[in-house]
Motif scaffolding. Structure first.
Motif, PDB file in Angstrom:
ATOM      1  N   GLY A  73     -32.977  13.114  13.207  1.00 10.94           N
ATOM      2  CA  GLY A  73     -34.161  12.161  12.695  1.00 10.94           C
ATOM      3  C   GLY A  73     -35.189  12.920  11.863  1.00 10.94           C
ATOM      4  O   GLY A  73     -35.518  14.157  11.992  1.00 10.94           O
ATOM      5  N   VAL A  74     -35.936  11.982  11.098  1.00 10.57           N
ATOM      6  CA  VAL A  74     -37.073  12.513  10.420  1.00 10.57           C
ATOM      7  C   VAL A  74     -38.188  11.558  10.277  1.00 10.57           C
ATOM      8  O   VAL A  74     -37.806   9.969  10.222  1.00 10.57           O
ATOM      9  CB  VAL A  74     -36.609  12.693   8.624  1.00 10.57           C
ATOM     10  CG1 VAL A  74     -38.018  13.060   7.912  1.00 10.57           C
ATOM     11  CG2 VAL A  74     -35.538  13.766   8.553  1.00 10.57           C
ATOM     12  N   VAL A  75     -39.214  11.814  10.512  1.00 13.17           N
ATOM     13  CA  VAL A  75     -40.433  10.698  10.833  1.00 13.17           C
ATOM     14  C   VAL A  75     -41.521  11.089   9.714  1.00 13.17           C
ATOM     15  O   VAL A  75     -42.197  12.567   9.938  1.00 13.17           O
ATOM     16  CB  VAL A  75     -40.975  10.594  12.223  1.00 13.17           C
ATOM     17  CG1 VAL A  75     -41.990   9.548  12.245  1.00 13.17           C
ATOM     18  CG2 VAL A  75     -39.792  10.249  13.237  1.00 13.17           C
ATOM     19  N   CYS A  76     -42.071  10.468   8.959  1.00  9.95           N
ATOM     20  CA  CYS A  76     -43.082  10.881   8.024  1.00  9.95           C
ATOM     21  C   CYS A  76     -43.812   9.802   7.439  1.00  9.95           C
ATOM     22  O   CYS A  76     -43.420   8.376   7.640  1.00  9.95           O
ATOM     23  CB  CYS A  76     -42.526  11.558   6.765  1.00  9.95           C
ATOM     24  SG  CYS A  76     -41.412  10.679   5.685  1.00  9.95           S
ATOM     25  N   PRO A  77     -44.989   9.929   6.725  1.00 10.92           N
ATOM     26  CA  PRO A  77     -45.729   8.803   6.128  1.00 10.92           C
ATOM     27  C   PRO A  77     -45.192   8.376   4.714  1.00 10.92           C
ATOM     28  O   PRO A  77     -44.158   8.914   4.328  1.00 10.92           O
ATOM     29  CB  PRO A  77     -47.271   9.190   6.252  1.00 10.92           C
ATOM     30  CG  PRO A  77     -46.904  10.623   5.854  1.00 10.92           C
ATOM     31  CD  PRO A  77     -45.609  11.313   6.862  1.00 10.92           C
ATOM     32  N   VAL A  78     -45.625   7.107   4.301  1.00 11.77           N
ATOM     33  CA  VAL A  78     -45.541   6.905   3.090  1.00 11.77           C
ATOM     34  C   VAL A  78     -46.722   7.282   2.058  1.00 11.77           C
ATOM     35  O   VAL A  78     -47.705   6.913   2.377  1.00 11.77           O
ATOM     36  CB  VAL A  78     -45.082   5.389   2.851  1.00 11.77           C
ATOM     37  CG1 VAL A  78     -44.941   4.572   1.535  1.00 11.77           C
ATOM     38  CG2 VAL A  78     -43.913   4.812   3.656  1.00 11.77           C
ATOM     39  N   TYR A  79     -46.382   7.688   0.918  1.00  9.12           N
ATOM     40  CA  TYR A  79     -47.437   8.199  -0.040  1.00  9.12           C
ATOM     41  C   TYR A  79     -46.990   7.505  -1.268  1.00  9.12           C
ATOM     42  O   TYR A  79     -46.022   7.757  -1.735  1.00  9.12           O
ATOM     43  CB  TYR A  79     -47.541   9.723  -0.178  1.00  9.12           C
ATOM     44  CG  TYR A  79     -48.149  10.471   1.250  1.00  9.12           C
ATOM     45  CD1 TYR A  79     -48.716   9.698   2.066  1.00  9.12           C
ATOM     46  CD2 TYR A  79     -48.117  11.825   0.983  1.00  9.12           C
ATOM     47  CE1 TYR A  79     -49.233  10.395   3.326  1.00  9.12           C
ATOM     48  CE2 TYR A  79     -48.691  12.585   2.182  1.00  9.12           C
ATOM     49  CZ  TYR A  79     -49.223  11.734   3.235  1.00  9.12           C
ATOM     50  OH  TYR A  79     -49.653  12.595   4.383  1.00  9.12           O
ATOM     51  N   PHE A  80     -47.894   6.539  -1.662  1.00  8.33           N
ATOM     52  CA  PHE A  80     -47.574   5.845  -2.960  1.00  8.33           C
ATOM     53  C   PHE A  80     -46.321   5.551  -3.076  1.00  8.33           C
ATOM     54  O   PHE A  80     -45.686   5.724  -3.906  1.00  8.33           O
ATOM     55  CB  PHE A  80     -47.849   7.063  -4.182  1.00  8.33           C
ATOM     56  CG  PHE A  80     -49.439   6.910  -4.521  1.00  8.33           C
ATOM     57  CD1 PHE A  80     -50.018   6.223  -5.520  1.00  8.33           C
ATOM     58  CD2 PHE A  80     -50.411   7.848  -3.939  1.00  8.33           C
ATOM     59  CE1 PHE A  80     -51.361   6.278  -5.674  1.00  8.33           C
ATOM     60  CE2 PHE A  80     -51.857   8.008  -4.017  1.00  8.33           C
ATOM     61  CZ  PHE A  80     -52.089   7.156  -4.991  1.00  8.33           C
ATOM     62  N   GLU A  81     -45.805   4.800  -2.072  1.00  9.98           N
ATOM     63  CA  GLU A  81     -44.520   3.973  -2.096  1.00  9.98           C
ATOM     64  C   GLU A  81     -43.388   4.926  -2.023  1.00  9.98           C
ATOM     65  O   GLU A  81     -42.150   4.202  -2.076  1.00  9.98           O
ATOM     66  CB  GLU A  81     -44.356   2.962  -3.350  1.00  9.98           C
ATOM     67  CG  GLU A  81     -45.787   2.351  -3.865  1.00  9.98           C
ATOM     68  CD  GLU A  81     -46.554   1.552  -2.880  1.00  9.98           C
ATOM     69  OE1 GLU A  81     -45.921   1.061  -1.730  1.00  9.98           O
ATOM     70  OE2 GLU A  81     -47.692   1.483  -2.888  1.00  9.98           O
ATOM     71  N   GLY A  82     -43.687   6.116  -1.659  1.00 14.06           N
ATOM     72  CA  GLY A  82     -42.431   6.886  -1.433  1.00 14.06           C
ATOM     73  C   GLY A  82     -42.675   8.096  -0.689  1.00 14.06           C
ATOM     74  O   GLY A  82     -43.561   7.894   0.366  1.00 14.06           O
ATOM     75  N   LEU A  83     -41.793   9.152  -0.353  1.00 13.52           N
ATOM     76  CA  LEU A  83     -41.834  10.098   0.679  1.00 13.52           C
ATOM     77  C   LEU A  83     -42.640  11.029   0.074  1.00 13.52           C
ATOM     78  O   LEU A  83     -42.849  11.488  -1.123  1.00 13.52           O
ATOM     79  CB  LEU A  83     -40.583  10.722   0.830  1.00 13.52           C
ATOM     80  CG  LEU A  83     -39.450   9.659   1.354  1.00 13.52           C
ATOM     81  CD1 LEU A  83     -38.284  10.513   1.271  1.00 13.52           C
ATOM     82  CD2 LEU A  83     -39.796   9.058   2.484  1.00 13.52           C
ATOM     83  N   PRO A  84     -43.506  11.869   1.060  1.00 15.23           N
ATOM     84  CA  PRO A  84     -44.274  12.746   0.757  1.00 15.23           C
ATOM     85  C   PRO A  84     -43.498  14.126  -0.095  1.00 15.23           C
ATOM     86  O   PRO A  84     -42.400  14.221   0.314  1.00 15.23           O
ATOM     87  CB  PRO A  84     -44.977  13.449   1.996  1.00 15.23           C
ATOM     88  CG  PRO A  84     -44.908  12.366   2.808  1.00 15.23           C
ATOM     89  CD  PRO A  84     -43.375  11.463   2.409  1.00 15.23           C
ATOM     90  N   LEU A  85     -44.271  14.844  -0.989  1.00 17.44           N
ATOM     91  CA  LEU A  85     -43.544  15.743  -1.445  1.00 17.44           C
ATOM     92  C   LEU A  85     -42.928  17.032  -0.684  1.00 17.44           C
ATOM     93  O   LEU A  85     -41.727  17.252  -1.001  1.00 17.44           O
ATOM     94  CB  LEU A  85     -44.463  16.619  -2.531  1.00 17.44           C
ATOM     95  CG  LEU A  85     -44.892  15.928  -3.719  1.00 17.44           C
ATOM     96  CD1 LEU A  85     -45.623  16.869  -4.526  1.00 17.44           C
ATOM     97  CD2 LEU A  85     -43.671  15.241  -4.448  1.00 17.44           C
ATOM     98  N   ALA A  86     -43.660  17.191   0.401  1.00 15.96           N
ATOM     99  CA  ALA A  86     -43.107  18.151   1.399  1.00 15.96           C
ATOM    100  C   ALA A  86     -41.681  17.849   2.046  1.00 15.96           C
ATOM    101  O   ALA A  86     -40.803  18.581   2.376  1.00 15.96           O
ATOM    102  CB  ALA A  86     -44.113  18.391   2.697  1.00 15.96           C
ATOM    103  N   VAL A  87     -41.745  16.280   2.296  1.00 13.41           N
ATOM    104  CA  VAL A  87     -40.324  15.738   3.069  1.00 13.41           C
ATOM    105  C   VAL A  87     -39.406  15.750   2.045  1.00 13.41           C
ATOM    106  O   VAL A  87     -38.143  16.150   2.229  1.00 13.41           O
ATOM    107  CB  VAL A  87     -40.754  14.370   3.423  1.00 13.41           C
ATOM    108  CG1 VAL A  87     -39.389  13.793   3.976  1.00 13.41           C
ATOM    109  CG2 VAL A  87     -42.026  14.509   4.530  1.00 13.41           C
ATOM    110  N   ARG A  88     -39.539  15.408   0.671  1.00 17.25           N
ATOM    111  CA  ARG A  88     -38.485  15.376  -0.349  1.00 17.25           C
ATOM    112  C   ARG A  88     -38.048  17.028  -0.452  1.00 17.25           C
ATOM    113  O   ARG A  88     -36.851  17.137  -0.680  1.00 17.25           O
ATOM    114  CB  ARG A  88     -39.229  14.931  -1.672  1.00 17.25           C
ATOM    115  CG  ARG A  88     -39.806  13.675  -1.901  1.00 17.25           C
ATOM    116  CD  ARG A  88     -40.253  13.251  -3.218  1.00 17.25           C
ATOM    117  NE  ARG A  88     -41.185  12.315  -3.322  1.00 17.25           N
ATOM    118  CZ  ARG A  88     -41.974  12.045  -4.359  1.00 17.25           C
ATOM    119  NH1 ARG A  88     -41.448  12.173  -5.505  1.00 17.25           N
ATOM    120  NH2 ARG A  88     -42.882  10.849  -4.079  1.00 17.25           N
ATOM    121  N   GLU A  89     -38.875  17.907  -0.565  1.00 14.88           N
ATOM    122  CA  GLU A  89     -38.469  19.351  -0.597  1.00 14.88           C
ATOM    123  C   GLU A  89     -37.803  19.757   0.386  1.00 14.88           C
ATOM    124  O   GLU A  89     -36.647  20.512   0.418  1.00 14.88           O
ATOM    125  CB  GLU A  89     -39.642  20.114  -0.894  1.00 14.88           C
ATOM    126  CG  GLU A  89     -40.232  20.044  -2.237  1.00 14.88           C
ATOM    127  CD  GLU A  89     -41.386  20.672  -2.566  1.00 14.88           C
ATOM    128  OE1 GLU A  89     -42.213  20.791  -3.570  1.00 14.88           O
ATOM    129  OE2 GLU A  89     -42.001  21.181  -1.540  1.00 14.88           O
TER     130      GLU A  89
END
Length: 297
Positions: A73-89
């Motif tokens: 599983g992955v749990v993270c916030p929404v930043y500017f309608e998308g995923l944080p850069l750290a999560v994308r990477e």
């Protein structure tokens, strides 16, 4: 509205696990998390508490390839309608082909925007499709854009989130499938294309906008709380190194409220962190030497 209507049509993948009280998953459970003010960490903890043996892994500390097995599983916030850069990477360093079930939870102050759909798209690169995506409203704390809600409203939002988090945990325990993309996704995509892409391009250097006032005591909490290890003290004042995620942990946790944002009225705005999450909890994400995670032999 809570999650119950959205989850009413969920499809258990293994119905024999769907018993009251969120039974043990009977296999490895790894929950990766990223959080700046503690909302996403608090949700990850709540889910982990209901899944026996679940392991919480901070995304910001990971540099090596991850090959977890079992439930992921992955749990993270929404930043500017998308995923944080750290999560994308991080998703680029995740090999989920050995996972038996994969889920994603995003926390948002208003609505989840494009993040659930983006999570589904990016997760395909891990070698496995996402079985379930969920969104959960938590107190909004993007202090650069808006003032935070008063404490009574924050408590109300957190109170509503508790039963919804339990429902998410139950869905994961049942290995339920949940699309998690509602009719507002199109609007979320438009907002992401308008603001999210620009945010992604400028995010890392937005720390140039931080201003330290004379209220700073040089305590160094801002440096220790930064999930990316982006802050160091120079002559008793914080100095940022342009690896910023814009999580605003440094702003919200500063005990003197000495960190402001240039051209924003942040001096008049409230600070926030989840009541069950400490500065040490957020600081535990800071990068440290790690080794690759492989399926248990």
């Amino acid at each position: 509205a809570g999650l119950r209507p959205a989850l009413a049509g969920r499809t258990p993948v293994l119905p024999d696990l769907a018993r009251p009280g969120c039974p043990p998953m009977r296999e490895a459970v790894t929950i990766y998390w990223f959080s700046g003010t503690g909302n996403s960490l608090a949700v990850a903890r709540r889910i982990a508490q209901r899944l026996e043996g679940a392991r919480l892994v901070p995304i910001a500390s990971i540099e090596a390839l991850q090959r977890p097995d079992g439930v992921v599983g992955v749990v993270c916030p929404v930043y500017f309608e998308g995923l944080p850069l750290a999560v994308r990477e991080f998703l680029e360093r995740l090999d989920a082909r050995g996972a038996t079930y994969a889920f994603f939870v995003v926390t948002a102050g208003a609505f989840a925007g494009w993040a659930p759909a983006q999570a589904r798209r990016l997760f395909r690169r891990t070698g496995r499709r996402l079985d379930a995506a969920f969104s959960l409203r938590m107190p909004d704390n993007y202090i650069s854009v808006l003032d935070l809600p008063p404490p009574a409203e924050q408590a109300e939002v957190l109170g509503r989130a508790e039963p919804e988090t339990r429902e998410i945990a139950a869905a994961v325990a049942e290995r339920a499938e949940h699309r998690g993309i509602g009719p507002a996704a199109t609007l979320g995509l438009l907002a992401f294309l308008t603001m999210g892409r620009s945010f992604a391009r400028t995010c890392r250097r937005r720390d140039e906008r931080f201003v330290v006032t004379d209220a700073c005591t040089g305590c160094g909490l801002c440096a220790s709380v930064c999930p990316k290890g982006n802050i160091a003290l120079a002559e008793g004042r914080p100095k940022w190194s342009h690896r910023c995620e814009q999580c605003f942990a440094c702003v919200h946790f500063c005990p003197a409220a000495a960190i402001q944002i240039r051209h924003r009225p942040t001096a008049r705005r409230r600070r926030y962190h989840h009541p069950d999450v400490t500065a040490a909890d957020i600081g535990s994400q800071a990068p440290k030497p790690t080794r690759a995670v492989h399926p248990a032999s």
